[in-house]
Design a protein around this motif. Structure first.
Motif, PDB file in Angstrom:
ATOM      1  N   GLN A  80     -25.757  73.679  13.612  1.00 20.69           N
ATOM      2  CA  GLN A  80     -26.390  73.282  12.354  1.00 20.69           C
ATOM      3  C   GLN A  80     -27.089  74.463  11.690  1.00 20.69           C
ATOM      4  O   GLN A  80     -26.999  74.645  10.466  1.00 20.69           O
ATOM      5  CB  GLN A  80     -27.416  72.173  12.609  1.00 20.69           C
ATOM      6  N   LEU A  81     -27.783  75.241  12.491  1.00 23.26           N
ATOM      7  CA  LEU A  81     -28.538  76.372  11.957  1.00 23.26           C
ATOM      8  C   LEU A  81     -27.622  77.374  11.268  1.00 23.26           C
ATOM      9  O   LEU A  81     -27.960  77.933  10.215  1.00 23.26           O
ATOM     10  CB  LEU A  81     -29.332  77.039  13.089  1.00 23.26           C
ATOM     11  N   ARG A  82     -26.453  77.602  11.832  1.00 26.82           N
ATOM     12  CA  ARG A  82     -25.503  78.542  11.238  1.00 26.82           C
ATOM     13  C   ARG A  82     -25.004  78.051   9.879  1.00 26.82           C
ATOM     14  O   ARG A  82     -24.598  78.857   9.039  1.00 26.82           O
ATOM     15  CB  ARG A  82     -24.319  78.778  12.174  1.00 26.82           C
ATOM     16  N   ARG A  83     -25.042  76.741   9.661  1.00 14.94           N
ATOM     17  CA  ARG A  83     -24.531  76.165   8.420  1.00 14.94           C
ATOM     18  C   ARG A  83     -25.634  75.774   7.447  1.00 14.94           C
ATOM     19  O   ARG A  83     -25.346  75.207   6.383  1.00 14.94           O
ATOM     20  CB  ARG A  83     -23.645  74.942   8.740  1.00 14.94           C
ATOM     21  N   PHE A  84     -26.849  76.078   7.774  1.00 13.76           N
ATOM     22  CA  PHE A  84     -27.974  75.708   6.914  1.00 13.76           C
ATOM     23  C   PHE A  84     -27.954  76.509   5.620  1.00 13.76           C
ATOM     24  O   PHE A  84     -27.950  77.746   5.633  1.00 13.76           O
ATOM     25  CB  PHE A  84     -29.295  75.936   7.651  1.00 13.76           C
ATOM     26  N   ASP A  85     -27.930  75.801   4.498  1.00 10.55           N
ATOM     27  CA  ASP A  85     -27.979  76.412   3.176  1.00 10.55           C
ATOM     28  C   ASP A  85     -28.915  75.574   2.320  1.00 10.55           C
ATOM     29  O   ASP A  85     -28.564  74.461   1.902  1.00 10.55           O
ATOM     30  CB  ASP A  85     -26.580  76.448   2.542  1.00 10.55           C
ATOM     31  N   PRO A  86     -30.117  76.060   2.037  1.00 12.20           N
ATOM     32  CA  PRO A  86     -31.101  75.243   1.316  1.00 12.20           C
ATOM     33  C   PRO A  86     -30.690  74.885  -0.100  1.00 12.20           C
ATOM     34  O   PRO A  86     -31.293  73.997  -0.712  1.00 12.20           O
ATOM     35  CB  PRO A  86     -32.356  76.122   1.322  1.00 12.20           C
ATOM     36  N   GLU A  87     -29.674  75.546  -0.646  1.00 12.69           N
ATOM     37  CA  GLU A  87     -29.220  75.250  -2.004  1.00 12.69           C
ATOM     38  C   GLU A  87     -28.116  74.197  -2.044  1.00 12.69           C
ATOM     39  O   GLU A  87     -27.704  73.777  -3.124  1.00 12.69           O
ATOM     40  CB  GLU A  87     -28.711  76.545  -2.667  1.00 12.69           C
ATOM     41  N   ASP A  88     -27.612  73.802  -0.889  1.00 12.15           N
ATOM     42  CA  ASP A  88     -26.500  72.852  -0.809  1.00 12.15           C
ATOM     43  C   ASP A  88     -27.033  71.480  -0.413  1.00 12.15           C
ATOM     44  O   ASP A  88     -27.141  71.160   0.774  1.00 12.15           O
ATOM     45  CB  ASP A  88     -25.467  73.360   0.204  1.00 12.15           C
ATOM     46  N   GLY A  89     -27.367  70.655  -1.415  1.00 14.45           N
ATOM     47  CA  GLY A  89     -27.962  69.348  -1.129  1.00 14.45           C
ATOM     48  C   GLY A  89     -27.074  68.451  -0.293  1.00 14.45           C
ATOM     49  O   GLY A  89     -27.536  67.808   0.660  1.00 14.45           O
ATOM     50  N   ARG A  90     -25.790  68.389  -0.616  1.00 13.51           N
ATOM     51  CA  ARG A  90     -24.868  67.552   0.160  1.00 13.51           C
ATOM     52  C   ARG A  90     -24.732  68.078   1.586  1.00 13.51           C
ATOM     53  O   ARG A  90     -24.662  67.303   2.544  1.00 13.51           O
ATOM     54  CB  ARG A  90     -23.501  67.505  -0.521  1.00 13.51           C
ATOM     55  N   GLY A  91     -24.697  69.393   1.713  1.00 16.48           N
ATOM     56  CA  GLY A  91     -24.595  69.991   3.043  1.00 16.48           C
ATOM     57  C   GLY A  91     -25.828  69.714   3.883  1.00 16.48           C
ATOM     58  O   GLY A  91     -25.727  69.462   5.087  1.00 16.48           O
ATOM     59  N   LEU A  92     -27.001  69.735   3.265  1.00 12.84           N
ATOM     60  CA  LEU A  92     -28.239  69.428   3.984  1.00 12.84           C
ATOM     61  C   LEU A  92     -28.213  68.007   4.518  1.00 12.84           C
ATOM     62  O   LEU A  92     -28.625  67.743   5.656  1.00 12.84           O
ATOM     63  CB  LEU A  92     -29.439  69.608   3.050  1.00 12.84           C
ATOM     64  N   LEU A  93     -27.732  67.074   3.686  1.00  8.25           N
ATOM     65  CA  LEU A  93     -27.658  65.680   4.124  1.00  8.25           C
ATOM     66  C   LEU A  93     -26.665  65.521   5.263  1.00  8.25           C
ATOM     67  O   LEU A  93     -26.920  64.776   6.225  1.00  8.25           O
ATOM     68  CB  LEU A  93     -27.270  64.784   2.946  1.00  8.25           C
ATOM     69  N   ARG A  94     -25.535  66.235   5.189  1.00  6.67           N
ATOM     70  CA  ARG A  94     -24.552  66.165   6.284  1.00  6.67           C
ATOM     71  C   ARG A  94     -25.134  66.716   7.580  1.00  6.67           C
ATOM     72  O   ARG A  94     -24.931  66.137   8.658  1.00  6.67           O
ATOM     73  CB  ARG A  94     -23.292  66.947   5.900  1.00  6.67           C
ATOM     74  N   LEU A  95     -25.855  67.832   7.502  1.00  7.80           N
ATOM     75  CA  LEU A  95     -26.469  68.397   8.706  1.00  7.80           C
ATOM     76  C   LEU A  95     -27.489  67.437   9.290  1.00  7.80           C
ATOM     77  O   LEU A  95     -27.549  67.231  10.515  1.00  7.80           O
ATOM     78  CB  LEU A  95     -27.122  69.738   8.386  1.00  7.80           C
ATOM     79  N   PHE A  96     -28.321  66.862   8.433  1.00  7.10           N
ATOM     80  CA  PHE A  96     -29.319  65.898   8.896  1.00  7.10           C
ATOM     81  C   PHE A  96     -28.654  64.742   9.636  1.00  7.10           C
ATOM     82  O   PHE A  96     -29.068  64.379  10.745  1.00  7.10           O
ATOM     83  CB  PHE A  96     -30.118  65.398   7.697  1.00  7.10           C
ATOM     84  N   ARG A  97     -27.617  64.175   9.043  1.00  5.96           N
ATOM     85  CA  ARG A  97     -26.931  63.045   9.678  1.00  5.96           C
ATOM     86  C   ARG A  97     -26.252  63.442  10.979  1.00  5.96           C
ATOM     87  O   ARG A  97     -26.105  62.613  11.886  1.00  5.96           O
ATOM     88  CB  ARG A  97     -25.894  62.479   8.705  1.00  5.96           C
ATOM     89  N   SER A  98     -25.841  64.690  11.104  1.00  7.77           N
ATOM     90  CA  SER A  98     -25.137  65.122  12.317  1.00  7.77           C
ATOM     91  C   SER A  98     -26.031  65.115  13.544  1.00  7.77           C
ATOM     92  O   SER A  98     -25.536  65.228  14.672  1.00  7.77           O
ATOM     93  CB  SER A  98     -24.542  66.525  12.112  1.00  7.77           C
ATOM     94  N   ASN A  99     -27.348  64.954  13.356  1.00  7.20           N
ATOM     95  CA  ASN A  99     -28.251  64.934  14.504  1.00  7.20           C
ATOM     96  C   ASN A  99     -28.074  63.688  15.363  1.00  7.20           C
ATOM     97  O   ASN A  99     -28.521  63.669  16.507  1.00  7.20           O
ATOM     98  CB  ASN A  99     -29.695  65.088  14.037  1.00  7.20           C
ATOM     99  N   ARG A 100     -27.432  62.659  14.830  1.00  5.77           N
ATOM    100  CA  ARG A 100     -27.053  61.535  15.692  1.00  5.77           C
ATOM    101  C   ARG A 100     -26.178  62.031  16.832  1.00  5.77           C
ATOM    102  O   ARG A 100     -26.390  61.678  18.002  1.00  5.77           O
ATOM    103  CB  ARG A 100     -26.300  60.477  14.893  1.00  5.77           C
ATOM    104  N   ASP A 101     -25.188  62.871  16.506  1.00  4.78           N
ATOM    105  CA  ASP A 101     -24.282  63.388  17.528  1.00  4.78           C
ATOM    106  C   ASP A 101     -25.009  64.315  18.491  1.00  4.78           C
ATOM    107  O   ASP A 101     -24.744  64.301  19.696  1.00  4.78           O
ATOM    108  CB  ASP A 101     -23.110  64.120  16.869  1.00  4.78           C
ATOM    109  N   ALA A 102     -25.943  65.118  17.964  1.00  9.57           N
ATOM    110  CA  ALA A 102     -26.729  65.997  18.832  1.00  9.57           C
ATOM    111  C   ALA A 102     -27.503  65.182  19.859  1.00  9.57           C
ATOM    112  O   ALA A 102     -27.500  65.487  21.061  1.00  9.57           O
ATOM    113  CB  ALA A 102     -27.680  66.850  17.990  1.00  9.57           C
ATOM    114  N   GLY A 103     -28.167  64.129  19.404  1.00  6.62           N
ATOM    115  CA  GLY A 103     -28.937  63.297  20.327  1.00  6.62           C
ATOM    116  C   GLY A 103     -28.086  62.524  21.300  1.00  6.62           C
ATOM    117  O   GLY A 103     -28.474  62.313  22.455  1.00  6.62           O
ATOM    118  N   LEU A 104     -26.898  62.103  20.857  1.00  9.38           N
ATOM    119  CA  LEU A 104     -26.000  61.365  21.750  1.00  9.38           C
ATOM    120  C   LEU A 104     -25.487  62.251  22.886  1.00  9.38           C
ATOM    121  O   LEU A 104     -25.197  61.746  23.979  1.00  9.38           O
ATOM    122  CB  LEU A 104     -24.818  60.802  20.962  1.00  9.38           C
TER     123      LEU A 104
END
Length: 321
Positions: A285-309
């Motif tokens: 996630q950190l490698r793909r973090f781009d504060p200017e990409d709103g859709r990308g930020l939301l996708r990264l946030f949602r991907s934490n379900r998989d991280a926790g699983l």
């Protein structure tokens, strides 16, 4: 019945998944209430539930017990409770934030600021969700009941944290990871060091993912004076995210080591695989973090379900080893 899906109505919230069942299938009269509970956005329920399952898994590893029917009920009670308490918490959050939400582009379509639900009806909806949750909580051991009641304090304070501190994500982390303590205690009958370390690891994880999420709103938050770690860190956010990643992996690894040290070597290795796998996902996630990409930020946030699983899977395997 036709096989086509209806188009989501105008009241749909912008950051909800396009094909969520609330907008497409739920009865129209219920949609505003289901949106208040964020059932159109289940990621928050996952983020509340996963620490519960971590706590149960590590409690099984620490006690050396084989999973039984009681543990299955704890897992199920946590799942139902996560849906209800996340809904109650979000309803309370929206009641407290309704005037702020009306000033933010991403949130002004929510049921309260848009006028779909009155404050009185929202309070009744909150009471119904909390009441059912409390009945479920009463089926667990006394120490877990006490922890569940105590968790209401950070939940109640969270909506106001962004008004007084730059670290509202920390208050959210205290509340959202309380289930690690509760589920551990529900099995073990006590709170041990692994449970506390796991809770702290979850707090660091919340700081990681919710800082990513908060970057969607930095411009609106700056205009209306709402504080967040995203605004506090600014351009230094990647450095802080890296620190939260290290803290999450380190604290969870220590919790896993303490829980698994008295068990078999295989159980210990499997338990330690949880924080390693989760850390790998967070680094991705950190490698793909781009504060200017709103859709990308939301996708990264949602991907934490998989991280926790990934951690849930490792702890479950360790409990069965």
């Amino acid at each position: 019945m036709s096989g086509t899906l209806e188009t989501p109505e105008a009241g749909a919230v912008p950051d909800a998944a396009a094909a969520n069942w609330v907008d497409l299938r739920a009865p129209a009269a219920w949609r505003p209430y289901l949106r208040l509970s964020r059932l159109d956005r289940p990621i928050g329920t996952w983020l509340l539930l996963l620490p519960c399952w971590w706590g149960l898994g590590l409690a099984l590893v620490a006690t050396g017990a084989r999973p039984g029917w009681h543990d299955l009920w704890i897992a199920l009670a946590c799942a139902v409770g996560a849906v209800l308490m996340r809904g109650a918490g979000c309803t309370w959050n929206d009641i407290a934030d309704r005037r702020i939400d009306a000033q933010v582009a991403r949130t002004r379509a929510r049921p309260l600021p848009s006028g779909q639900v009155t404050v009185r009806k929202a309070l009744l909806w909150l009471a119904a969700q909390a009441g059912i949750s409390f009945l479920i909580l009463l089926t667990l051991p006394a120490v877990a009941i006490g922890l569940g009641i105590l968790s209401l304090l950070p939940v109640a304070l969270y909506p106001f944290a962004k008004r007084v501190t730059w670290w509202p994500q920390a208050v959210l982390g205290i509340a959202f990871n309380w289930g690690a303590l509760l589920a551990y205690a529900a099995h073990a009958g006590r709170v041990d060091a692994p449970a506390i370390l796991l809770w702290l690891a979850g707090l660091a994880w919340t700081l990681f993912y919710d800082t990513i999420y908060a970057h969607q709103d930095v411009e609106d938050d700056a205009i209306i004076g709402v504080k967040s770690t995203a605004r506090l860190f600014g351009d230094a956010t990647p450095r802080w995210l890296r620190r939260f990643l290290v803290a999450t992996v380190g604290l969870m690894g220590l919790a896993a080591a303490l829980a698994g040290i008295r068990g078999s070597g295989l159980a210990l290795v499997l338990a330690l695989a949880g924080p390693w796998a989760m850390g790998w996902h967070m680094a991705w996630q950190l490698r793909r973090f781009d504060p200017e990409d709103g859709r990308g930020l939301l996708r990264l946030f949602r991907s934490n379900r998989d991280a926790g699983l990934l951690a849930v899977l490792a702890f479950a395997l360790a409990a069965l080893a």
